[in-house]
Design an enzyme around this catalytic site. Structure first.
Site: not given
Ligand code: C5P
Length: 409
Positions: A310-312, A346, A213, A350, A292, A282, A332
Protein backbone atom coordinates in the site's frame (compact mmCIF):
# COMPACT_ATOMS: atom_id res chain seq x y z
CA UNK A 1 28.06 22.79 15.11
CA UNK A 2 27.66 26.16 16.74
CA UNK A 3 24.07 26.11 17.83
CA UNK A 4 24.72 28.02 21.05
CA UNK A 5 26.96 30.69 19.53
CA UNK A 6 26.51 33.96 21.41
CA UNK A 7 24.77 32.32 24.36
CA UNK A 8 26.14 32.71 27.86
CA UNK A 9 25.18 29.98 30.30
CA UNK A 10 25.63 29.97 34.05
CA UNK A 11 26.14 26.29 34.89
CA UNK A 12 25.36 25.69 38.55
CA UNK A 13 26.47 22.53 40.34
CA UNK A 14 24.92 21.49 43.63
CA UNK A 15 26.04 18.46 45.63
CA UNK A 16 25.69 15.05 44.03
CA UNK A 17 27.66 12.25 42.40
CA UNK A 18 26.18 13.40 39.08
CA UNK A 19 28.69 16.29 39.16
CA UNK A 20 30.92 14.05 37.05
CA UNK A 21 28.38 14.40 34.21
CA UNK A 22 28.46 18.18 34.53
CA UNK A 23 32.09 18.22 33.43
CA UNK A 24 31.03 16.65 30.13
CA UNK A 25 27.99 18.94 29.90
CA UNK A 26 30.26 21.97 30.28
CA UNK A 27 32.45 20.68 27.45
CA UNK A 28 29.45 20.04 25.20
CA UNK A 29 27.98 23.51 25.81
CA UNK A 30 31.30 25.09 24.90
CA UNK A 31 31.64 22.87 21.83
CA UNK A 32 28.28 24.26 20.68
CA UNK A 33 29.66 27.78 20.93
CA UNK A 34 28.32 28.89 24.33
CA UNK A 35 30.38 30.64 26.98
CA UNK A 36 29.95 28.98 30.37
CA UNK A 37 30.39 30.44 33.85
CA UNK A 38 30.42 27.69 36.46
CA UNK A 39 29.07 28.32 39.94
CA UNK A 40 29.43 25.56 42.55
CA UNK A 41 27.94 25.06 45.98
CA UNK A 42 30.19 23.95 48.81
CA UNK A 43 28.62 20.47 48.63
CA UNK A 44 29.39 20.24 44.89
CA UNK A 45 33.07 20.88 45.64
CA UNK A 46 33.12 17.59 47.58
CA UNK A 47 32.32 15.76 44.34
CA UNK A 48 34.26 17.73 41.72
CA UNK A 49 37.09 20.20 42.08
CA UNK A 50 36.58 23.74 40.83
CA UNK A 51 39.92 23.33 39.04
CA UNK A 52 38.40 20.73 36.69
CA UNK A 53 35.44 22.97 35.92
CA UNK A 54 37.75 25.96 35.49
CA UNK A 55 39.88 24.05 33.00
CA UNK A 56 36.82 22.93 31.02
CA UNK A 57 35.03 26.28 31.02
CA UNK A 58 38.12 28.48 30.68
CA UNK A 59 36.82 30.70 33.51
CA UNK A 60 37.45 30.74 37.22
CA UNK A 61 34.63 29.11 39.11
CA UNK A 62 32.54 31.10 41.59
CA UNK A 63 31.62 29.51 44.87
CA UNK A 64 31.02 32.31 47.33
CA UNK A 65 28.85 35.38 47.47
CA UNK A 66 31.76 37.09 49.23
CA UNK A 67 34.05 36.59 46.21
CA UNK A 68 36.28 39.69 46.19
CA UNK A 69 36.93 39.47 42.43
CA UNK A 70 33.74 41.38 41.75
CA UNK A 71 34.48 45.08 42.31
CA UNK A 72 30.95 45.71 43.55
CA UNK A 73 30.99 42.54 45.70
CA UNK A 74 27.78 41.45 44.01
CA UNK A 75 28.47 38.26 42.06
CA UNK A 76 24.80 37.23 42.40
CA UNK A 77 23.76 40.33 40.43
CA UNK A 78 26.62 40.41 37.94
CA UNK A 79 26.57 36.71 37.07
CA UNK A 80 22.81 36.45 36.73
CA UNK A 81 22.42 39.64 34.63
CA UNK A 82 24.83 38.48 31.91
CA UNK A 83 23.32 34.99 31.54
CA UNK A 84 21.01 33.81 28.74
CA UNK A 85 20.06 30.90 30.98
CA UNK A 86 20.99 29.37 34.31
CA UNK A 87 21.27 25.57 34.20
CA UNK A 88 21.56 23.82 37.58
CA UNK A 89 22.96 20.33 36.96
CA UNK A 90 23.00 18.43 39.20
CA UNK A 91 20.12 19.95 41.11
CA UNK A 92 20.00 18.07 44.42
CA UNK A 93 16.88 17.48 46.51
CA UNK A 94 18.23 19.98 49.01
CA UNK A 95 18.79 22.58 46.32
CA UNK A 96 15.22 22.15 45.01
CA UNK A 97 13.98 22.67 48.58
CA UNK A 98 16.07 25.82 48.87
CA UNK A 99 14.70 27.20 45.61
CA UNK A 100 11.15 26.36 46.65
CA UNK A 101 11.65 28.37 49.81
CA UNK A 102 13.44 31.23 48.09
CA UNK A 103 16.51 30.83 50.29
CA UNK A 104 19.58 32.89 49.52
CA UNK A 105 22.31 32.04 52.00
CA UNK A 106 24.87 30.84 49.46
CA UNK A 107 25.80 32.08 46.00
CA UNK A 108 24.00 29.62 43.69
CA UNK A 109 20.57 29.84 45.33
CA UNK A 110 21.10 33.56 45.81
CA UNK A 111 21.73 34.18 42.13
CA UNK A 112 18.77 31.96 41.13
CA UNK A 113 16.58 34.13 43.34
CA UNK A 114 18.17 37.35 42.11
CA UNK A 115 17.86 36.53 38.41
CA UNK A 116 15.50 38.65 36.32
CA UNK A 117 12.62 36.15 35.96
CA UNK A 118 11.43 37.40 32.56
CA UNK A 119 14.76 37.37 30.76
CA UNK A 120 16.90 34.72 32.47
CA UNK A 121 15.32 31.26 32.39
CA UNK A 122 16.22 28.67 35.01
CA UNK A 123 16.62 25.03 33.93
CA UNK A 124 16.97 22.35 36.59
CA UNK A 125 18.38 18.85 36.08
CA UNK A 126 17.40 16.93 39.23
CA UNK A 127 19.72 14.20 40.52
CA UNK A 128 19.06 12.11 43.61
CA UNK A 129 18.38 8.72 45.12
CA UNK A 130 15.08 7.15 44.04
CA UNK A 131 13.49 7.40 47.50
CA UNK A 132 14.43 11.07 47.73
CA UNK A 133 13.00 11.59 44.24
CA UNK A 134 9.73 9.82 45.10
CA UNK A 135 9.33 11.57 48.46
CA UNK A 136 6.26 13.81 48.57
CA UNK A 137 8.39 16.67 49.92
CA UNK A 138 10.63 16.58 46.83
CA UNK A 139 7.69 16.28 44.43
CA UNK A 140 5.95 19.14 46.23
CA UNK A 141 9.07 21.30 45.97
CA UNK A 142 9.53 20.46 42.28
CA UNK A 143 5.92 21.40 41.56
CA UNK A 144 6.49 24.66 43.45
CA UNK A 145 9.65 25.65 41.58
CA UNK A 146 7.98 24.77 38.26
CA UNK A 147 5.06 26.97 39.24
CA UNK A 148 7.52 29.71 40.11
CA UNK A 149 8.84 29.60 36.53
CA UNK A 150 11.72 27.09 36.52
CA UNK A 151 11.88 24.45 33.77
CA UNK A 152 12.30 21.12 35.54
CA UNK A 153 13.95 18.61 33.20
CA UNK A 154 13.24 14.91 33.58
CA UNK A 155 15.36 12.30 35.32
CA UNK A 156 16.76 9.03 34.08
CA UNK A 157 16.01 5.55 35.35
CA UNK A 158 18.63 2.98 36.22
CA UNK A 159 21.47 2.05 38.57
CA UNK A 160 22.20 4.63 41.22
CA UNK A 161 25.48 5.39 43.00
CA UNK A 162 23.98 4.09 46.24
CA UNK A 163 23.48 0.64 44.70
CA UNK A 164 19.73 1.00 44.31
CA UNK A 165 17.86 1.06 41.00
CA UNK A 166 15.11 3.47 40.05
CA UNK A 167 14.20 7.01 39.01
CA UNK A 168 16.30 10.00 39.98
CA UNK A 169 19.53 9.71 37.99
CA UNK A 170 20.55 12.92 36.32
CA UNK A 171 20.08 12.88 32.54
CA UNK A 172 23.24 12.18 30.57
CA UNK A 173 25.26 15.18 29.36
CA UNK A 174 24.17 14.64 25.73
CA UNK A 175 20.52 14.52 26.82
CA UNK A 176 20.93 17.71 28.81
CA UNK A 177 22.53 19.41 25.81
CA UNK A 178 19.53 18.34 23.70
CA UNK A 179 17.22 19.86 26.31
CA UNK A 180 19.17 23.14 26.32
CA UNK A 181 19.12 23.30 22.51
CA UNK A 182 15.38 22.53 22.50
CA UNK A 183 14.83 25.24 25.07
CA UNK A 184 16.41 27.90 22.85
CA UNK A 185 14.50 26.84 19.71
CA UNK A 186 11.62 29.14 18.70
CA UNK A 187 8.36 27.23 19.14
CA UNK A 188 7.21 27.46 15.52
CA UNK A 189 5.24 24.20 15.79
CA UNK A 190 3.67 24.78 19.22
CA UNK A 191 0.35 22.95 19.46
CA UNK A 192 1.04 20.78 16.38
CA UNK A 193 0.96 16.99 16.46
CA UNK A 194 3.48 15.62 13.99
CA UNK A 195 3.52 12.07 12.66
CA UNK A 196 6.67 10.96 10.84
CA UNK A 197 7.65 7.75 9.08
CA UNK A 198 11.36 6.96 8.82
CA UNK A 199 13.84 4.30 7.77
CA UNK A 200 13.36 1.31 5.50
CA UNK A 201 10.74 -1.40 5.76
CA UNK A 202 11.57 -5.09 6.00
CA UNK A 203 9.46 -7.48 3.95
CA UNK A 204 9.80 -11.07 5.11
CA UNK A 205 10.52 -13.86 2.65
CA UNK A 206 10.71 -16.48 5.38
CA UNK A 207 11.47 -16.35 9.14
CA UNK A 208 15.15 -15.57 8.59
CA UNK A 209 15.26 -13.57 5.36
CA UNK A 210 13.66 -10.53 3.91
CA UNK A 211 13.90 -7.61 1.53
CA UNK A 212 14.92 -4.19 2.75
CA UNK A 213 16.91 -1.18 1.52
CA UNK A 214 19.74 1.15 2.53
CA UNK A 215 17.63 3.91 4.09
CA UNK A 216 19.32 4.86 7.39
CA UNK A 217 16.39 6.80 8.84
CA UNK A 218 18.72 9.71 9.67
CA UNK A 219 16.72 12.36 7.78
CA UNK A 220 13.43 11.35 9.38
CA UNK A 221 14.97 11.19 12.85
CA UNK A 222 16.54 14.64 12.35
CA UNK A 223 13.15 16.05 11.35
CA UNK A 224 11.50 14.39 14.36
CA UNK A 225 14.05 15.97 16.67
CA UNK A 226 13.71 19.41 15.06
CA UNK A 227 9.89 19.24 15.20
CA UNK A 228 9.96 18.39 18.90
CA UNK A 229 12.43 21.19 19.57
CA UNK A 230 10.03 23.52 17.75
CA UNK A 231 7.35 22.63 20.27
CA UNK A 232 5.41 19.88 18.48
CA UNK A 233 4.22 16.62 19.98
CA UNK A 234 6.01 14.09 17.77
CA UNK A 235 5.34 10.43 16.98
CA UNK A 236 7.97 8.65 14.93
CA UNK A 237 7.03 5.42 13.17
CA UNK A 238 10.40 3.81 12.50
CA UNK A 239 11.33 0.87 10.32
CA UNK A 240 14.29 -1.29 11.43
CA UNK A 241 17.11 1.20 12.13
CA UNK A 242 19.61 1.43 14.97
CA UNK A 243 19.30 5.10 15.79
CA UNK A 244 18.71 6.59 19.24
CA UNK A 245 15.24 8.05 19.72
CA UNK A 246 15.36 11.86 19.90
CA UNK A 247 14.43 13.14 23.34
CA UNK A 248 10.77 13.74 23.94
CA UNK A 249 9.73 11.88 20.78
CA UNK A 250 7.37 8.91 20.97
CA UNK A 251 8.79 6.12 18.82
CA UNK A 252 6.94 3.13 17.44
CA UNK A 253 9.04 0.44 15.80
CA UNK A 254 7.60 -1.45 12.84
CA UNK A 255 8.93 -3.92 10.31
CA UNK A 256 6.85 -4.20 7.15
CA UNK A 257 5.01 -1.65 5.02
CA UNK A 258 1.73 -3.14 6.21
CA UNK A 259 2.79 -2.70 9.87
CA UNK A 260 3.82 0.87 9.06
CA UNK A 261 0.50 1.63 7.35
CA UNK A 262 -1.47 0.25 10.32
CA UNK A 263 0.59 2.29 12.80
CA UNK A 264 0.17 5.45 10.71
CA UNK A 265 -3.55 5.07 10.04
CA UNK A 266 -4.17 4.53 13.77
CA UNK A 267 -2.56 7.89 14.57
CA UNK A 268 -3.15 10.05 11.48
CA UNK A 269 -6.56 11.21 12.65
CA UNK A 270 -5.03 12.84 15.73
CA UNK A 271 -2.13 14.43 13.78
CA UNK A 272 -1.94 17.88 12.21
CA UNK A 273 1.22 17.25 10.13
CA UNK A 274 2.30 14.02 8.42
CA UNK A 275 5.84 13.71 7.06
CA UNK A 276 6.62 10.55 5.09
CA UNK A 277 10.38 10.09 4.92
CA UNK A 278 10.36 6.28 5.06
CA UNK A 279 11.74 4.33 2.13
CA UNK A 280 8.83 1.92 1.97
CA UNK A 281 9.37 -1.23 -0.09
CA UNK A 282 7.22 -1.10 -3.20
CA UNK A 283 6.72 -4.87 -3.19
CA UNK A 284 6.48 -7.68 -0.68
CA UNK A 285 6.58 -11.44 -1.11
CA UNK A 286 2.99 -12.55 -1.75
CA UNK A 287 3.17 -15.50 0.61
CA UNK A 288 6.11 -15.47 3.04
CA UNK A 289 7.08 -18.99 4.02
CA UNK A 290 6.47 -19.95 7.63
CA UNK A 291 9.61 -22.06 7.57
CA UNK A 292 13.08 -21.29 6.30
CA UNK A 293 13.20 -22.00 2.56
CA UNK A 294 15.91 -24.65 2.03
CA UNK A 295 18.06 -25.31 -1.01
CA UNK A 296 16.50 -28.25 -2.90
CA UNK A 297 19.65 -29.31 -4.77
CA UNK A 298 18.30 -28.16 -8.14
CA UNK A 299 20.66 -25.20 -8.26
CA UNK A 300 17.62 -23.00 -8.89
CA UNK A 301 16.33 -20.32 -6.61
CA UNK A 302 12.66 -20.88 -5.83
CA UNK A 303 10.38 -18.48 -7.65
CA UNK A 304 9.03 -15.74 -5.40
CA UNK A 305 5.81 -13.94 -6.19
CA UNK A 306 5.39 -10.35 -5.14
CA UNK A 307 2.43 -8.09 -4.52
CA UNK A 308 2.46 -4.30 -4.37
CA UNK A 309 2.55 -2.63 -0.98
CA UNK A 310 0.00 0.00 0.00
CA UNK A 311 1.13 3.57 -0.60
CA UNK A 312 1.06 4.98 2.93
CA UNK A 313 1.55 8.61 1.95
CA UNK A 314 -1.09 8.55 -0.80
CA UNK A 315 -3.54 6.77 1.52
CA UNK A 316 -3.11 9.39 4.24
CA UNK A 317 -3.05 12.33 1.80
CA UNK A 318 -6.39 11.19 0.35
CA UNK A 319 -8.05 10.65 3.74
CA UNK A 320 -10.94 13.01 4.60
CA UNK A 321 -8.86 14.51 7.45
CA UNK A 322 -6.17 15.63 4.98
CA UNK A 323 -8.60 16.60 2.21
CA UNK A 324 -10.43 19.09 4.44
CA UNK A 325 -7.08 20.69 5.31
CA UNK A 326 -6.71 19.44 8.90
CA UNK A 327 -3.59 17.38 8.11
CA UNK A 328 -0.66 18.92 6.24
CA UNK A 329 1.12 16.14 4.31
CA UNK A 330 4.75 16.19 3.24
CA UNK A 331 6.22 13.55 0.94
CA UNK A 332 9.79 12.70 0.02
CA UNK A 333 11.18 11.59 -3.32
CA UNK A 334 14.52 9.84 -3.55
CA UNK A 335 15.57 9.90 -7.19
CA UNK A 336 18.76 9.05 -9.02
CA UNK A 337 18.39 11.67 -11.79
CA UNK A 338 16.06 14.36 -13.23
CA UNK A 339 15.07 15.27 -9.68
CA UNK A 340 12.89 18.27 -10.55
CA UNK A 341 10.84 16.46 -13.21
CA UNK A 342 10.36 13.31 -11.14
CA UNK A 343 9.59 15.17 -7.95
CA UNK A 344 7.07 17.43 -9.71
CA UNK A 345 5.25 14.39 -11.06
CA UNK A 346 5.39 12.69 -7.67
CA UNK A 347 3.88 15.68 -5.86
CA UNK A 348 0.89 15.56 -8.21
CA UNK A 349 0.58 11.77 -8.02
CA UNK A 350 0.67 11.67 -4.22
CA UNK A 351 -1.59 14.69 -3.85
CA UNK A 352 0.56 16.45 -1.23
CA UNK A 353 1.04 20.22 -0.80
CA UNK A 354 4.80 19.87 -0.18
CA UNK A 355 7.20 17.36 -1.69
CA UNK A 356 10.88 17.16 -0.77
CA UNK A 357 13.21 15.74 -3.38
CA UNK A 358 16.71 14.40 -2.85
CA UNK A 359 19.19 12.27 -4.73
CA UNK A 360 18.86 8.82 -3.15
CA UNK A 361 22.32 7.35 -3.73
CA UNK A 362 23.91 10.61 -2.53
CA UNK A 363 22.06 10.63 0.79
CA UNK A 364 21.35 7.08 1.97
CA UNK A 365 23.32 6.47 5.17
CA UNK A 366 25.12 9.83 5.05
CA UNK A 367 25.01 12.61 7.62
CA UNK A 368 24.48 15.35 5.05
CA UNK A 369 22.13 15.93 2.18
CA UNK A 370 20.63 18.60 -0.09
CA UNK A 371 16.90 19.06 -0.53
CA UNK A 372 14.64 20.41 -3.27
CA UNK A 373 11.30 21.71 -1.99
CA UNK A 374 8.33 21.71 -4.35
CA UNK A 375 4.95 23.21 -3.64
CA UNK A 376 2.13 24.84 -5.61
CA UNK A 377 4.19 28.03 -5.91
CA UNK A 378 7.25 26.41 -7.45
CA UNK A 379 10.49 25.00 -6.15
CA UNK A 380 13.54 26.05 -4.14
CA UNK A 381 16.71 24.35 -3.02
CA UNK A 382 18.02 23.84 0.48
CA UNK A 383 21.75 23.63 -0.29
CA UNK A 384 24.03 20.87 1.03
CA UNK A 385 24.12 20.78 4.84
CA UNK A 386 23.97 18.28 7.66
CA UNK A 387 20.69 16.41 8.07
CA UNK A 388 20.44 18.12 11.45
CA UNK A 389 20.44 21.58 9.81
CA UNK A 390 18.19 20.47 6.96
CA UNK A 391 15.73 18.99 9.48
CA UNK A 392 15.59 22.36 11.25
CA UNK A 393 15.18 24.24 7.96
CA UNK A 394 12.45 21.89 6.79
CA UNK A 395 10.54 22.38 10.04
CA UNK A 396 10.70 26.16 9.43
CA UNK A 397 9.49 25.68 5.85
CA UNK A 398 6.59 23.50 7.00
CA UNK A 399 5.64 25.95 9.76
CA UNK A 400 5.55 28.78 7.20
CA UNK A 401 3.17 26.78 4.97
CA UNK A 402 0.66 25.73 7.61
CA UNK A 403 -2.83 27.09 7.16
CA UNK A 404 -3.27 30.11 9.42
CA UNK A 405 -5.83 29.63 12.16
CA UNK A 406 -8.98 31.66 11.57
CA UNK A 407 -8.97 34.77 13.68
CA UNK A 408 -12.25 35.70 15.29
CA UNK A 409 -13.48 39.24 14.89
O1 C5P B 1 6.49 6.33 -4.76
P1 C5P B 1 7.73 6.62 -4.00
O2 C5P B 1 8.18 5.49 -3.14
O3 C5P B 1 8.86 7.16 -4.80
O4 C5P B 1 7.29 7.83 -3.06
C1 C5P B 1 8.07 8.30 -2.01
C2 C5P B 1 7.24 8.96 -0.96
O5 C5P B 1 6.07 8.19 -0.68
C3 C5P B 1 7.94 9.05 0.35
O6 C5P B 1 7.42 10.14 1.06
C4 C5P B 1 7.59 7.73 1.01
O7 C5P B 1 7.72 7.79 2.42
C5 C5P B 1 6.15 7.57 0.58
N1 C5P B 1 5.73 6.18 0.40
C6 C5P B 1 4.80 5.61 1.24
N2 C5P B 1 4.36 4.33 1.03
C7 C5P B 1 4.81 3.60 0.00
C8 C5P B 1 5.75 4.16 -0.87
C9 C5P B 1 6.19 5.44 -0.66
O8 C5P B 1 4.38 6.27 2.21
N3 C5P B 1 4.37 2.37 -0.19
Amino acid sequence: MNELAGKHIVLGLSGGVACYKSAELCRLLIKEGATVQVVMTEAAEHFMTPITMQALSGRTVYGSQWDAREPNHMPHINLSREADAIVVAPCSADFVARLAQGRADELLSLLCLARPQNSVPLLLAPAMNREMWAHPATQRNLAQVAQDGALVLGVGHGDQACGETGDGRMLEATELLEEVLAFFTPKRLAGQRVLITAGPTFEAIDPVRGITNHSSGKMGFAIARAAREAGAEVTLIAGPVHLPTPRGVQRINVQSAQNMLAAVVERAQAATIFIATAAVADWRPAAPSEQKIKKDGSGQMPVLHFVENPDILATVAQSPHALVGDLFCVGFAAESHDLLAHATAKRARKGVPLLVGNIGPATFGRDDNALLLLDAQGHRELPPASKRVLGQQLVEEIAARLPQPLTSH
